[in-house]
Each structure stands twice: as structure tokens, then as C-alpha cells.
Design a protein around this motif. Sequence first.
Motif, PDB file in Angstrom:
ATOM      1  N   PRO A  51       0.784  -1.229   0.000  1.00  0.00           N
ATOM      2  CA  PRO A  51       0.000   0.000   0.000  1.00  0.00           C
ATOM      3  C   PRO A  51       0.826   1.296   0.000  1.00  0.00           C
ATOM      4  CG  PRO A  51       0.198  -0.826   2.218  1.00  0.00           C
ATOM      5  CD  PRO A  51       0.940  -1.793   1.334  1.00  0.00           C
ATOM      6  N   TRP A  52       2.113   1.198  -0.315  1.00  0.00           N
ATOM      7  CA  TRP A  52       2.954   2.394  -0.234  1.00  0.00           C
ATOM      8  C   TRP A  52       3.099   3.083  -1.574  1.00  0.00           C
ATOM      9  CZ3 TRP A  52       3.811   3.404   4.671  1.00  0.00           C
ATOM     10  CH2 TRP A  52       3.930   2.344   5.578  1.00  0.00           C
ATOM     11  N   ILE A  53       3.102   4.427  -1.573  1.00  0.00           N
ATOM     12  CA  ILE A  53       3.539   5.150  -2.773  1.00  0.00           C
ATOM     13  C   ILE A  53       5.026   5.435  -2.622  1.00  0.00           C
ATOM     14  CG2 ILE A  53       2.973   7.499  -1.967  1.00  0.00           C
ATOM     15  CD1 ILE A  53       1.994   8.034  -4.854  1.00  0.00           C
ATOM     16  N   LEU A  54       5.440   5.737  -1.391  1.00  0.00           N
ATOM     17  CA  LEU A  54       6.862   5.792  -1.040  1.00  0.00           C
ATOM     18  C   LEU A  54       7.039   4.737   0.036  1.00  0.00           C
ATOM     19  CD1 LEU A  54       7.819   9.557  -0.657  1.00  0.00           C
ATOM     20  CD2 LEU A  54       8.763   7.919  -2.276  1.00  0.00           C
ATOM     21  N   ARG A  55       7.675   3.649  -0.298  1.00  0.00           N
ATOM     22  CA  ARG A  55       7.698   2.490   0.595  1.00  0.00           C
ATOM     23  C   ARG A  55       8.170   2.876   2.000  1.00  0.00           C
ATOM     24  NH1 ARG A  55      11.709  -0.981   2.035  1.00  0.00           N
ATOM     25  NH2 ARG A  55      11.055  -3.018   2.808  1.00  0.00           N
ATOM     26  N   GLY A  56       7.304   2.588   2.962  1.00  0.00           N
ATOM     27  CA  GLY A  56       7.650   2.847   4.361  1.00  0.00           C
ATOM     28  C   GLY A  56       7.473   4.295   4.784  1.00  0.00           C
ATOM     29  N   ILE A  57       7.184   5.203   3.840  1.00  0.00           N
ATOM     30  CA  ILE A  57       7.095   6.627   4.173  1.00  0.00           C
ATOM     31  C   ILE A  57       5.682   7.150   3.986  1.00  0.00           C
ATOM     32  CG2 ILE A  57       8.018   8.934   3.709  1.00  0.00           C
ATOM     33  CD1 ILE A  57      10.223   7.146   4.530  1.00  0.00           C
ATOM     34  N   ARG A  90       1.726   6.440   2.399  1.00  0.00           N
ATOM     35  CA  ARG A  90       0.737   5.519   1.838  1.00  0.00           C
ATOM     36  C   ARG A  90       0.184   6.081   0.539  1.00  0.00           C
ATOM     37  NH1 ARG A  90      -0.460   0.530   4.668  1.00  0.00           N
ATOM     38  NH2 ARG A  90       0.336   0.848   6.768  1.00  0.00           N
ATOM     39  N   THR A  91      -0.185   5.197  -0.356  1.00  0.00           N
ATOM     40  CA  THR A  91      -0.709   5.638  -1.649  1.00  0.00           C
ATOM     41  C   THR A  91      -1.925   6.550  -1.465  1.00  0.00           C
ATOM     42  OG1 THR A  91       0.052   3.568  -2.573  1.00  0.00           O
ATOM     43  CG2 THR A  91      -1.506   4.810  -3.885  1.00  0.00           C
ATOM     44  N   ALA A  92      -2.788   6.193  -0.495  1.00  0.00           N
ATOM     45  CA  ALA A  92      -4.002   6.976  -0.284  1.00  0.00           C
ATOM     46  C   ALA A  92      -3.689   8.412   0.133  1.00  0.00           C
ATOM     47  CB  ALA A  92      -4.877   6.296   0.767  1.00  0.00           C
ATOM     48  N   THR A  93      -2.582   8.612   0.869  1.00  0.00           N
ATOM     49  CA  THR A  93      -2.214   9.961   1.313  1.00  0.00           C
ATOM     50  C   THR A  93      -1.742  10.816   0.143  1.00  0.00           C
ATOM     51  OG1 THR A  93      -1.299   8.749   3.171  1.00  0.00           O
ATOM     52  CG2 THR A  93      -0.982  11.135   3.180  1.00  0.00           C
ATOM     53  N   GLY A  94      -1.142  10.166  -0.842  1.00  0.00           N
ATOM     54  CA  GLY A  94      -0.563  10.925  -1.947  1.00  0.00           C
ATOM     55  C   GLY A  94      -1.568  11.391  -2.976  1.00  0.00           C
ATOM     56  N   ALA A  95      -2.756  10.769  -2.979  1.00  0.00           N
ATOM     57  CA  ALA A  95      -3.694  11.028  -4.073  1.00  0.00           C
ATOM     58  C   ALA A  95      -4.387  12.380  -3.934  1.00  0.00           C
ATOM     59  CB  ALA A  95      -4.742   9.923  -4.140  1.00  0.00           C
ATOM     60  N   THR A  96      -4.895  12.853  -5.048  1.00  0.00           N
ATOM     61  CA  THR A  96      -5.619  14.119  -5.076  1.00  0.00           C
ATOM     62  C   THR A  96      -6.946  13.977  -4.319  1.00  0.00           C
ATOM     63  OG1 THR A  96      -6.569  15.796  -6.498  1.00  0.00           O
ATOM     64  CG2 THR A  96      -6.761  13.534  -7.267  1.00  0.00           C
ATOM     65  N   LYS A  97      -7.455  15.114  -3.845  1.00  0.00           N
ATOM     66  CA  LYS A  97      -8.782  15.093  -3.224  1.00  0.00           C
ATOM     67  C   LYS A  97      -9.786  15.728  -4.162  1.00  0.00           C
ATOM     68  CE  LYS A  97      -6.866  15.514   1.411  1.00  0.00           C
ATOM     69  NZ  LYS A  97      -6.541  16.500   2.451  1.00  0.00           N
ATOM     70  N   SER A  98      -9.332  15.979  -5.366  1.00  0.00           N
ATOM     71  CA  SER A  98     -10.128  16.726  -6.318  1.00  0.00           C
ATOM     72  C   SER A  98     -11.342  15.928  -6.806  1.00  0.00           C
ATOM     73  CB  SER A  98      -9.244  17.084  -7.499  1.00  0.00           C
ATOM     74  OG  SER A  98      -9.851  18.056  -8.277  1.00  0.00           O
ATOM     75  N   ASP A  99     -12.382  16.641  -7.215  1.00  0.00           N
ATOM     76  CA  ASP A  99     -13.550  15.996  -7.818  1.00  0.00           C
ATOM     77  C   ASP A  99     -13.258  15.660  -9.281  1.00  0.00           C
ATOM     78  OD1 ASP A  99     -14.871  16.384  -5.459  1.00  0.00           O
ATOM     79  OD2 ASP A  99     -15.649  18.341  -6.060  1.00  0.00           O
ATOM     80  N   HIS A 100     -14.129  14.872  -9.848  1.00  0.00           N
ATOM     81  CA  HIS A 100     -14.143  14.616 -11.301  1.00  0.00           C
ATOM     82  C   HIS A 100     -12.983  13.804 -11.836  1.00  0.00           C
ATOM     83  CE1 HIS A 100     -17.437  17.368 -11.283  1.00  0.00           C
ATOM     84  NE2 HIS A 100     -16.680  18.376 -10.908  1.00  0.00           N
ATOM     85  N   VAL A 101     -12.293  13.036 -10.977  1.00  0.00           N
ATOM     86  CA  VAL A 101     -11.257  12.149 -11.520  1.00  0.00           C
ATOM     87  C   VAL A 101     -11.908  11.107 -12.429  1.00  0.00           C
ATOM     88  CG1 VAL A 101      -9.334  10.614 -10.964  1.00  0.00           C
ATOM     89  CG2 VAL A 101      -9.856  12.514  -9.458  1.00  0.00           C
ATOM     90  N   ASP A 102     -13.147  10.700 -12.091  1.00  0.00           N
ATOM     91  CA  ASP A 102     -13.854   9.702 -12.915  1.00  0.00           C
ATOM     92  C   ASP A 102     -14.039  10.182 -14.349  1.00  0.00           C
ATOM     93  OD1 ASP A 102     -15.467  11.653 -11.880  1.00  0.00           O
ATOM     94  OD2 ASP A 102     -17.150  10.352 -11.358  1.00  0.00           O
ATOM     95  N   LEU A 103     -14.389  11.472 -14.482  1.00  0.00           N
ATOM     96  CA  LEU A 103     -14.590  12.040 -15.803  1.00  0.00           C
ATOM     97  C   LEU A 103     -13.279  12.049 -16.601  1.00  0.00           C
ATOM     98  CD1 LEU A 103     -17.497  13.257 -16.203  1.00  0.00           C
ATOM     99  CD2 LEU A 103     -16.306  15.421 -16.569  1.00  0.00           C
TER     100      LEU A 103
END
Lengths: 441, 337
Positions: free
Chosen positions: A382-388, A390-403
Motif C-alpha cells: 500500500p505504499w507510494i513511497l515504501r515505508g514513508i 501511503r498511496t491513499a495519502t498521496g492522491a488528489t482530493k479533487s472531484d471529477h477524476v472519474d470524468l
Amino acid sequence: MNYDPVVLSRMLTSLTLGFHIIFATIGVGVPLFIGLAEWIGIRKNDFEYILMARRWARGYVITVAVGVVTGTAIGLQLSLLWPSFMQVAGQSIALPLFMETFAFFFEAIFLGIYLYTWDRFKKKTTHLWLLIPVVLGSSASALFITIVNSFMNYPVGFTYLDGQIVGINPYKAMLSPAMPSKVAHVLSSAYLTSALILAAIAALAYLKGQKHRYHRKALKLTMICSFVFMLSTALIGDLSGKYLAIYQPEKLAATEWHFETTTQAPYVFGGTLDENYNIKNAITIPYGLSILAFNNPNAEVIGLDQFPEEDWAPLWIHYLFDMKMSYVAILTAITTLFVVQLVRKKGNIYGKWLLWCVVISAPIAILTIEHGWIFSEVGRQPWILRGIMRTATGATKSDHVDLMLLLFFLLYLVLGIASTRVLVKMFRNNKAEDELALYEN
Amino acid sequence: MSYEVLGITVLWTFLFGYLIIASIDFGAGFFIYYSTISGTRHLIHNIIDRYLSPVWEITNVFFVFFFVGIVGFFPDTAFYLGTALLIPGSIGIVLLAIRGAYYAFNHYGTTTKSWYTLLYGASGLLIPAALSTVLTISEGGYIEVNANGQVILLTKKLFTSSYSWSVVILALVSVLYISAMFLTYYADKAKDVAAYRVVRNYGLVWSLPTILSSLFVFFAIYNHNREHFDKMLDIAWVFVLSLICFIVAVTLVWRNKHLGWSFIFVMLQYGFAFYGYGAAHLPYVLYPYVSIYENFTNENMAMALVGVFILGLILLIPSLYLVMRLFLFNTSYVKGE
């Protein structure tokens, strides 16, 4: 499905990268063979090899165009989809990203010159020299961008203090332990895949009745190269496994469903897991994993029991790895068989079934690359930076990623269809034989 | 010069480079489309094609260089602009992708289709419009950070503000003006009289809207970001120089003389205005969230980036010079011999 920017960002990133690496691989590998063909052509004073370089270069431009635009897309998407990650990455790993741009710049400049100066210089070798920066630039691009990825797998070159990254050393950050094996594997497999693609084109032309000397030469040249790069890729792949055993044991353990730390660990192929993590229906090779990891049947291999379950990678990467290794086995068989036929006195490299094997080896090589990358990337979840981070922390909070996911899906669909059509049209209406006849007159 | 100022100057210079060469590219796309409907395509198609073919990929790199560099030097811009610009950024990428790919397909591949020429021409205007909104947003007032730390682009405010529209208009007319002025010089060099007449007209036609919209933007900033406007007034001489360069450039084209110099004055005109605008915007990259001092990357990274940058230039400058000697300033190539 509920709107979840993390999942959608991951989907969009994998879509872009999955599409980009096909063209990026060709972009890294093909210039080497264009250069090789031109060099042989000049040395042997054989126009057929020169024409080979020209024709490959012509097709190469189309793939480069798609590679450039999808590369630009992923470059921007990193900031658009992973803003918090890029904030940290900007502090620690901007240097190789920056260097990658320079390599790209260098390549772009000389590719433009190379393509438009076929008949401009008195000495033929002058034109060949122009390709050196293209080869260097494209391989250096792969080198630097793989360095960034290595850092994400095994971050080094900083101190991690109370959730803050301090004491950054940009040069050390580039020299992650993951770097040497990853870079070597990426480059070698790009050369291998490109050689197989070019070989498949020659084999297909031959199968369709174009039994010209030109295609025979192309087939031999690319298949001999394929064999050499197959050997190096397999060798480096083995080193990658040994790297994992020491530095990212949780990835190796998840791959091999190795739940308990043991010595004489077996290698598991296929099979299923029940809810208590018991392996069923698998082919197991005793000592296999210990040998793979440490070249020693009695070596101890760390299992998943050493890691909290929330840090485990998804266990389905086991299947990805199995599939990848199956592809590798097929490719090894085909390239070896071809070379055996080539050196055997009674061998026939133009047998129909062998040529068909060569043709299918190209899509298999691309599938291998795709599976390899998905395995590598999902394996560090589950790491985006292993051990530092998490992938979920790195992601955008922006709307409309689905679009945006839909938008880019359509873009890649159009680009994929259009580039294939252009390439097919380009060569179908302009056969090598006709072009050779034109030059002879 | 401090690392911060050096960093932003380097990035600004690459953005300026992109502005000039991408304008030539985008404008040329539009002119090709326009000349197709007006029946003059056969006159200008060749010179445009001959110029753009070897350089389209280089144009793209200038842009990549800028956005990779800004994340390197000012990592916080990735956070603010990255989150806020998801939609306009993605649309921009798609347009650039279609344009870049189809440019190559069309040139090296098969015949031209009319719907594609329309797309190609339209993207020549849509891309600069999309990219210029980033400059608008950097003025501040169009994004806000809510209680969850989520960065939100105030789309409605952006679309209804007179300032943002004035920037879009400036971007559009500048693209057409810069492109036409360059093509005028290039057609003259190629001794292509027919093409020269067509593109010279384009250049002269677009010169007046260019300067008017520049003035308009200047005053729109007064209403939008007073602090920035005051700083621009402090260095008003830069903008006066820009105006003088404009007059010189247009006069030279009008009198059909020294067209190489004319284009250099076009570059100076935009150079003065662009650097003047940028200097007055400092210390902010994104007003008021990201400033070059508070949001600069750590010192080690900055030193490494500057070091690599200097090494990179040692490679790039001779290479770019080679491109210019082989294509741009090579008379027989330009003439298509």
C-alpha cells in the motif's frame, strides 16, 4: 461504485502508464537497431541495410510521437493526480526528473536532425553519428525515470523525522539499492522487446510471400540480437529477485505466497489460496525460492509473518508473476530455437511454424513488459513511497477524476487505433522490394 | 543572485522559449486551417511544413521542462496547482496530445482529412487559451483552500472575470501575431513571394489587436491585483521598451525591410513584457499561497538542480545551434532544395 479519488487516480495512472510503456519501450530500444542496421550498411556498403534503417526510422517516428504525448501526459498527471506525493518528491527526487527532461531534450533535437538529413552529408558516417545522441538520450531517459521509480520502491538519501523529510541528499536519493537491477532490467528488456517487434515484422512479411533478401537480413539481424538480449534480461531478472529477497522481502513473500519465514523455501507456481492462507493445487519446487533468493537451497527466506497484514501487497501479484515467468519461458524457447536452427547445418529458419513463433513473440514480449510493470507497481502497495507515504495519502482530493479517466481512455483509444492504422498503411503501400527497385533504377 | 531568483528566472526563461516557439506552431496550425477555407493553402503550406517538421518535438520539450522544473524548485506548486487544475490541465494534455500525435501522423503518414485540419486549426487557439488560464490563476483570487485542506478552483469566478478573459484574448492574438511575423521572415528567406504576401498580411492584421489587448490586460490587473499593478508601474520603463520594440517590428514588416531584425524585435517586445510582468509578480509564484522564498525547495536540491541545469545547457546550446544551422538558417533547406 462510490466516488473514490484514490482508486480512480490509481486507475487513471495505470491506464496512462500501461499505454505509455508500449511506446516508451519501442522508443528506448528501436534507435539501437536503426543504428546497428545503418552501421552494417555503411561498413558492408550494402544499401539493403541502409534502407532497413530508413524504414525502421520512418515507423519509429510514429511511435515516438505517441510516446512523447503520452509521456507528457503522465508527467503532468503526476502533479494533477498525486499532488501531495509530488510535494514530497519535489523535495527529494526532483533531480532525476529534471535530468530526464534534459535527456529527452537531447534526443528530440538529434532525432529531428537525423530524420531530415539522410542525404545532406558527404560522408555517410556523419549521419550515423547523429544517431548516437538519440540512442544515448532515449536510454538515459529510461535510466533517470527508472531511478525515480527505484526511489519510490526503496527511498534513501534523507532522514525521516516526525513525519517530515529532512537532511536530503539528492545524489544519494538517486542511488537507491533498487536502482542497478531495475535500470538494467528495464533497458535490457526494452532492447529485447524492440528487437522482437522488428523481427516479427520481417517474419510476417516473409510469411506473406515477400521472400526478398531484405527481409532475410532483417530477420537474422534482429533475432540474433533478441537472443543476446534474452540472455542478459534473464540474468538481470534473476538479480532483481535477489535484490527483493534482501531489500523488499515483503514483496517477494507476497509474490511467492511465502507466509512463514523458513529455510529451504519452496518455489510456488500457480495454485489457489483458501481463507486461512493455505496453498492448494500449486506446483511447488522444493528449495526453489531459497535458490532464487540467495543461490543457496538452505538459505532462510523472510515470510509475510514478519510484516503486519495492513502492509501486505495484494496476494494476486502471485499470478502476475507466474504469468510473466511463463511468457519469459516461451520467449526463451523461441529465441533459443531460432538460434539453434540458425547455427545448425541442416537448420531452416524459414520454416512456417518457426516464423509464426517469431511473429507471436512480439505481442508476448509486450505482455511480459506490462505484466512485469504491474507486478512491480502493485507489489509495493500500500505504499507510494515504501515505508514513508501511503498511496491513499498521496492522491488528489479533487472531484471529477472519474470524468478524466473516461476522457483519457478515449484519448488512448483514438491514439492507439490511429497510430496502428498509420503504421500499417505506411508500409503496406510501400513494400521494401518496391523501394529497393526504385533505388536501383 | 539568490538561488530562489535564479531558479524562477531559469523557469521563466523556458516558459518564454515555449511561448515563442509554441506560438509559431499553434498560429501556423490556425493559418493552415484558415488558408484551407480561404483557398490559399497551396501558397503557404510548404513553408510551414518545412519549418515545423524537424522542431515539433523540441517545442514540446520546452513545456515539459517548465512543469518538471517548477515542481523541482517549488514543490508546493504541485500541491496547489495540481489539485486545482485537474480538469483544465487534463483537457490541455488531451489537446496537446491530439495535436502532437496527429501532426506526426499527418506529416509522416497519410493524406490530410478536412475534419482533422479543423481540429488542428482549432487546437491552435484552444491550447493557448487553456494554458493562459494558469497565468490567470497565479494572480490569485481564483482558488481557495477549504477546511479539509482541499484546494478548489473557483470555476465560476474564473469564467465570469474580465481579467481572465483579457488574458485569454491576449494569448490568442499573440499566438497569431508571433506566428505570422515569424512566417513572414521565413517566407522571405525562402524567396516564396506568394506565401510572403499571405503571411505578411496576417502579421499586419494581428498587430493592432495584440497591442490593444496587452494594454487591456495591464489595466485589468489594476482591478484584480492592485499590489501587482503597483509593482508593474514601478518598472513601467520595461513596458515602454516593449511598445517601442513593437513599433519597430511592425514598421520593418510594413516597409518589407530587415525581416530577421523585425522578428528579433517581436521577441524583444514579448521578452520585455513577459519578464516585466514576471518580475513584478515576484516574490509570488501563486499569489498568495506560494512565494519563491517561503516555498523554495531545500538547499541541497536547489544546488543540485542548478548544477545539472548548467551541465544540461552545455549540451543543449550547441545542439540547438546545430538545429538552427541545419534547418532554420540553411538557405537551401528553407527553399526546399
